[in-house]
Motif scaffolding. Structure first.
Motif, mmCIF file in Angstrom:
data_model
loop_
_atom_site.group_PDB
_atom_site.id
_atom_site.type_symbol
_atom_site.label_atom_id
_atom_site.label_comp_id
_atom_site.label_asym_id
_atom_site.label_seq_id
_atom_site.Cartn_x
_atom_site.Cartn_y
_atom_site.Cartn_z
ATOM 1 N N GLY A 33 -4.856 -2.479 14.261
ATOM 2 C CA GLY A 33 -4.124 -2.002 13.025
ATOM 3 C C GLY A 33 -2.962 -1.268 13.485
ATOM 4 O O GLY A 33 -2.686 -0.740 14.348
ATOM 5 N N ALA A 34 -2.288 -0.734 12.288
ATOM 6 C CA ALA A 34 -1.184 -0.129 12.472
ATOM 7 C C ALA A 34 -1.294 1.441 12.793
ATOM 8 O O ALA A 34 -0.472 2.017 13.508
ATOM 9 C CB ALA A 34 -0.192 0.281 11.042
ATOM 10 N N ILE A 45 -13.284 7.286 7.101
ATOM 11 C CA ILE A 45 -13.288 8.357 8.021
ATOM 12 C C ILE A 45 -12.173 8.800 8.271
ATOM 13 O O ILE A 45 -11.721 10.119 8.544
ATOM 14 C CB ILE A 45 -14.368 8.200 8.781
ATOM 15 C CG1 ILE A 45 -15.720 7.772 8.294
ATOM 16 C CG2 ILE A 45 -14.693 9.007 9.889
ATOM 17 C CD1 ILE A 45 -16.821 7.454 9.339
ATOM 18 N N LEU A 46 -11.329 7.906 8.905
ATOM 19 C CA LEU A 46 -10.128 8.826 9.466
ATOM 20 C C LEU A 46 -9.414 9.444 8.506
ATOM 21 O O LEU A 46 -8.499 10.351 8.773
ATOM 22 C CB LEU A 46 -9.183 7.511 10.365
ATOM 23 C CG LEU A 46 -9.928 6.472 11.320
ATOM 24 C CD1 LEU A 46 -9.000 5.618 11.929
ATOM 25 C CD2 LEU A 46 -10.447 7.576 12.266
ATOM 26 N N ASP A 47 -9.238 9.050 7.254
ATOM 27 C CA ASP A 47 -8.295 9.663 6.211
ATOM 28 C C ASP A 47 -8.932 10.966 5.665
ATOM 29 O O ASP A 47 -8.282 11.793 5.171
ATOM 30 C CB ASP A 47 -8.282 8.649 5.224
ATOM 31 C CG ASP A 47 -7.478 7.336 5.243
ATOM 32 O OD1 ASP A 47 -6.491 7.432 6.184
ATOM 33 O OD2 ASP A 47 -7.384 6.462 4.651
ATOM 34 N N GLN A 79 0.747 7.693 9.198
ATOM 35 C CA GLN A 79 1.162 8.945 10.025
ATOM 36 C C GLN A 79 0.053 10.261 9.811
ATOM 37 O O GLN A 79 0.058 10.983 10.813
ATOM 38 C CB GLN A 79 2.340 9.634 8.848
ATOM 39 C CG GLN A 79 3.376 8.733 9.177
ATOM 40 C CD GLN A 79 4.742 8.884 7.912
ATOM 41 O OE1 GLN A 79 4.606 9.817 7.236
ATOM 42 N NE2 GLN A 79 5.664 8.025 7.934
ATOM 43 N N SER A 80 -0.669 10.198 8.891
ATOM 44 C CA SER A 80 -1.781 11.188 8.678
ATOM 45 C C SER A 80 -2.752 10.924 9.764
ATOM 46 O O SER A 80 -3.358 11.905 10.455
ATOM 47 C CB SER A 80 -2.520 11.146 7.491
ATOM 48 O OG SER A 80 -3.528 11.919 7.365
ATOM 49 N N ARG A 81 -3.224 10.043 10.101
ATOM 50 C CA ARG A 81 -4.299 9.447 10.920
ATOM 51 C C ARG A 81 -3.668 9.928 12.334
ATOM 52 O O ARG A 81 -4.459 10.420 13.047
ATOM 53 C CB ARG A 81 -4.592 7.729 10.907
ATOM 54 C CG ARG A 81 -5.418 7.600 9.728
ATOM 55 C CD ARG A 81 -5.665 6.051 9.733
ATOM 56 N NE ARG A 81 -6.057 5.949 8.440
ATOM 57 C CZ ARG A 81 -6.435 4.667 7.878
ATOM 58 N NH1 ARG A 81 -6.140 3.455 8.792
ATOM 59 N NH2 ARG A 81 -6.723 4.222 6.842
ATOM 60 N N LEU A 101 0.869 -1.199 0.021
ATOM 61 C CA LEU A 101 -0.100 -0.031 0.000
ATOM 62 C C LEU A 101 0.885 0.918 0.020
ATOM 63 O O LEU A 101 0.657 2.214 -0.549
ATOM 64 C CB LEU A 101 -0.964 0.024 1.424
ATOM 65 C CG LEU A 101 -2.008 -1.098 1.164
ATOM 66 C CD1 LEU A 101 -2.890 -0.767 2.513
ATOM 67 C CD2 LEU A 101 -2.959 -0.780 0.247
ATOM 68 N N SER A 102 2.031 1.297 0.889
ATOM 69 C CA SER A 102 2.847 2.304 0.703
ATOM 70 C C SER A 102 3.535 2.595 -0.525
ATOM 71 O O SER A 102 3.998 3.815 -0.754
ATOM 72 C CB SER A 102 3.906 2.245 1.837
ATOM 73 O OG SER A 102 3.403 1.977 3.166
#
Length: 237
Positions: free
Chosen positions: A114-115, A209-211, A74-76, A36-37
């Motif tokens: 999760g991460a 939503i978190l994004d 990182q954004s979350r 994904l990264s």
């Protein structure tokens, strides 16, 4: 009282209950984050990894829900608030997301961290929400959070198209009246977008939503620690 809960599916102990399977899941989640990264498509990446580790559908669902790219994580994390930040504030709560996850925890279902530090489960409502034995206790837990965090107001948001959303709305409003809680409950046709567009602070573990939200609070992790909940937890990272 309904004789049902949101506990384990038949076969879940085989899929998630041994060290061998958990190790495979953790490796799969790490591989998923790597892909994904590097901007691999989520569906294609999960299929590739699922085939590599010979995982079943529910195992793929588990590592997929727990994974995110490094930038997403990182954004979350940057938008996550602490409980001390909530005093006197209004929070919007992602109704079915939080309620069903609490019901799953109280039912002894497998929960995956999760991460991003969020807890996620494998329950789905498939267009219809049905109350379970743990529903009332789950609402009580949210009330405990509301009081301890000293929130000014809590605004529950549920999916209008989901059958029985009107019933759970009425149950929560009655609970709030009986317990003198400053709560509102609304039904929205597109609750995810509504929350991302309109809420300053959201309680949810929904990845989209978190994004897209401004700020969020990890209410499930908070309650697990504060109320010493017995969580059948698998830490994926």
């Amino acid at each position: 009282m309904n004789n049902r809960n949101r506990g384990k599916n038949t076969g879940d102990d085989t899929l998630f209950g041994t060290e061998k399977e958990i190790d495979k899941l953790k490796s799969a989640a790490q591989d998923m984050q790597y892909l994904l990264s590097r901007k691999y498509a989520e569906k294609a990446a999960s299929e590739l990894i699922g085939n590599r580790y010979k995982l079943k559908t529910r195992q793929i669902q588990a590592f997929r829900s727990a994974s995110a790219s490094e930038i997403q994580v990182q954004s979350r994390r940057a938008k996550e608030l602490k409980v001390a930040d909530l005093k006197g504030k209004m929070i919007y709560l992602d109704g079915f997301n939080v309620l069903i996850l609490l019901e799953s925890i109280l039912s002894g279902a497998y929960i995956f961290e999760g991460a991003d530090g969020c807890y996620r489960d494998l329950s789905g409502i498939h267009g219809t929400y049905k109350r379970v034995n743990q529903t009332f206790k789950s609402i009580e837990l949210v009330a405990g959070f509301f009081r301890k965090a000293e929130l000014q107001k809590l605004h529950w948001i549920f999916d209008q198209p989901v059958s029985n959303s009107g019933r759970i709305k009425q149950s929560i409003l009655e609970f709030a009246r009986e317990n003198q809680l400053n709560w509102e409950v609304d039904l929205q046709y597109n609750p995810d977008k509504f929350l991302a567009d309109n809420a300053e602070i959201i309680a949810s573990s929904d990845a989209w939503i978190l994004d897209h939200c401004r700020h969020w609070f990890n209410v499930i992790s908070y309650l697990a620690g504060e109320e010493k909940l017995k969580v059948n937890l698998i830490k994926m990272f």
